[in-house]
Design a protein around this motif. Structure first.
Motif, short mmCIF file in Angstrom:
data_model
loop_
_atom_site.label_atom_id
_atom_site.label_comp_id
_atom_site.label_asym_id
_atom_site.label_seq_id
_atom_site.Cartn_x
_atom_site.Cartn_y
_atom_site.Cartn_z
N ASP A 57 0.51 -1.34 0.00
CA ASP A 57 0.08 0.11 -0.25
C ASP A 57 0.94 1.21 0.06
N MET A 103 2.47 2.03 -3.43
CA MET A 103 1.48 2.46 -4.46
C MET A 103 1.21 3.65 -3.92
N GLN A 107 4.37 5.67 -5.39
CA GLN A 107 4.48 5.83 -6.90
C GLN A 107 3.34 6.87 -7.29
N SER A 108 2.19 6.99 -6.85
CA SER A 108 1.23 7.93 -7.24
C SER A 108 1.59 9.45 -6.46
N ALA A 114 2.71 -7.70 -6.30
CA ALA A 114 3.61 -6.48 -6.55
C ALA A 114 4.85 -6.46 -5.73
N ARG A 161 8.03 -3.95 -6.88
CA ARG A 161 7.62 -2.67 -6.46
C ARG A 161 7.83 -2.28 -4.91
N SER A 162 7.22 -3.37 -4.17
CA SER A 162 7.27 -2.91 -2.77
C SER A 162 8.70 -3.26 -2.28
#
Length: 454
Positions: free
Chosen positions: A244, A247, A250-251, A285, A288-289
């Motif tokens: 989370d 994410m 990244q945003s 993911a 990414r994490s």
């Protein structure tokens, strides 16, 4: 869908019986057609009664050469009570109880309370059994054992352990353990008389074999497994939080992690050592994490490096300031010592001055005393002089009187001598008068000389 299609066709008579635990019946509502068929015909298996448990104990026992004592039977029934889902636990207990009795039995003795306590009773039978098996393993095999059970079990939404069947190939990819260790642990826990892991020992193991735990009762009763499941659950929760956060980062809605979350994530990564195969069970993911965690760690280290430099500058500044303060302190101490010495000298001078003043005052008092005494002596001397002068006047008068008396005495003497012849009969008396006169003359002469000397 295959089951439903099998029921719809009428070429072959097929009957489908599905056994579902009551706490999973609600999951069937996700499949509409299946739900309709369940509603057409279903049977809820009632909870076992005390008599049903008694039959479950005595029935299989009657088929062996063993007998169970009444006190053991009552102990088991009392501990089962009305707890649900106790049949697998009872099954494992009876297996362990019979095997222990058979290995240690004496002629014509039934299964007694000693046998029951020796295997841990109803509550500890599974835990003691699994611990015995676990302690037979080497250190590497214990690690493989932990990874196997963490993979084939998981914690549900209500923290209840549930089964998660997994192939040996997937276990090998997740655990990174050797194939030999995984096979050995699996064969030990599925051996005859153990039955903790399925499939049965009669089935040969391959990498495609799917391992499963024999029953959720093992998860509830094996204390070590419960801690493993909690550890796995904590790791999963941290991983999902990391997903989370990555994410949001990244945003652009959040920044890198900071302590304490960062420290927890680093400790989890270093100690738990997750990999992509393990992570894919919960969320895909993983890459990414992990990248987000690396960025957070690098950012934190960079900030710490800057803080360290700032602390270094601050330390140098503080050190310089401390040196200046030390020098100032030394100077202050020197001045203080000097001032103490000067104050001491001043105190000594003041004391000496005070002493001199006291001495001067004492001398002044003494001088006054001496002056008063001198005045007294002078006054006394004046008195004495006056007395002496008075005495001198008196003595002069007395001398004149004495001289006059002497003259008179001489005249009398001459008269007496002239009349001596005439007054022979008074010679003695005249002689006495003469002697007295002479004595008076001598006395007067003495007094005269004395007065004169004075």
């Amino acid at each position: 869908n295959l089951l439903v299609e099998a029921l719809k066709q009428d070429k072959v008579p097929i009957y489908v019986v599905i056994c579902i635990r009551s706490d999973f019946v609600g999951n069937c509502s996700n499949y509409q057609t299946l739900t309709e068929y369940i509603n057409l015909s279903h049977y809820l298996v009632p909870q076992m009664t005390r008599e049903a448990y008694r039959s479950a104990i005595l029935g299989p026992t009657s088929l062996t050469d063993a007998q169970i004592s009444p006190d053991v039977l009552q102990e088991i029934l009392n501990h089962i009570g009305d707890k649900p889902d106790q049949l697998p636990v009872l099954q494992h207990l009876m297996m362990r109880l019979y095997n222990f009795w058979k290995a240690n039995k004496k002629t014509d003795q039934p299964i007694n309370i000693y046998d029951y306590k020796a295997i841990g009773g109803l509550e500890e039978a599974i835990s003691l059994h699994t611990e015995e098996l676990y302690n037979e393993l080497s250190e590497d095999e214990k690690i493989a054992c932990k990874k196997i059970f963490q993979t084939i079990t998981e914690s549900g939404a209500d923290n209840k352990g549930i089964r998660r069947p997994t192939s040996i190939a997937n276990i090998l990819r997740i655990s990174k353990c050797s194939r030999e260790d995984v096979y050995k642990v699996t064969n030990l826990f599925r051996a005859e008389g153990n039955s903790i892991i399925t499939p049965d020992v009669s089935e040969e193991l391959t990498d495609e074999t799917v391992l499963d735990i024999s029953h959720e009762a093992v998860m509830r009763n094996w204390k070590r497994l419960k801690s493993w499941i909690e550890e796995e659950s904590d790791a999963v929760q941290l991983y999902l939080r990391l997903i989370d956060a990555s994410m949001l980062y990244q945003s652009g809605k959040a920044g890198p992690w900071r302590p304490p979350e960062l420290f927890l994530a680093i400790s989890w990564r270093d100690n738990f050592q997750p990999n992509e195969v393990w992570a894919s069970q919960y969320h895909p993911a993983y890459v990414r994490s992990m990248k987000f965690l690396e960025i957070s760690e690098a950012s934190y280290k960079e900030e710490e490096a800057l803080k360290e430099k700032a602390r270094g500058r601050e330390i140098r500044r503080i050190r310089m300031f401390s040196i200046i303060l030390a020098i100032a302190a030394v100077v202050s101490v020197v001045f203080m010592i000097n001032s103490i010495k000067l104050r001491k000298v001043a105190d000594e001078a003041r004391t000496e001055e005070e002493n001199q003043r006291n001495i001067a005052e004492a001398n002044a008092l003494e001088a006054n005393t001496q002056r008063e005494r001198a005045l007294q002596f002078a006054a006394e001397l004046e008195k004495q002089n006056a007395i002496i002068e008075a005495n001198l006047l008196v003595r002069t008068d007395e001398r004149d009187v004495a001289v006059q008396s002497a003259d008179e005495a001489i005249q009398k003497t001459e008269v007496v001598v002239a009349n001596l012849a005439e007054v022979s009969d008074n010679l003695v008396e005249a002689k006495s008068a003469t002697d007295a006169a002479l004595e008076d003359a001598a006395r007067i002469e003495t007094e005269k000389q004395k007065a004169f000397r004075e």
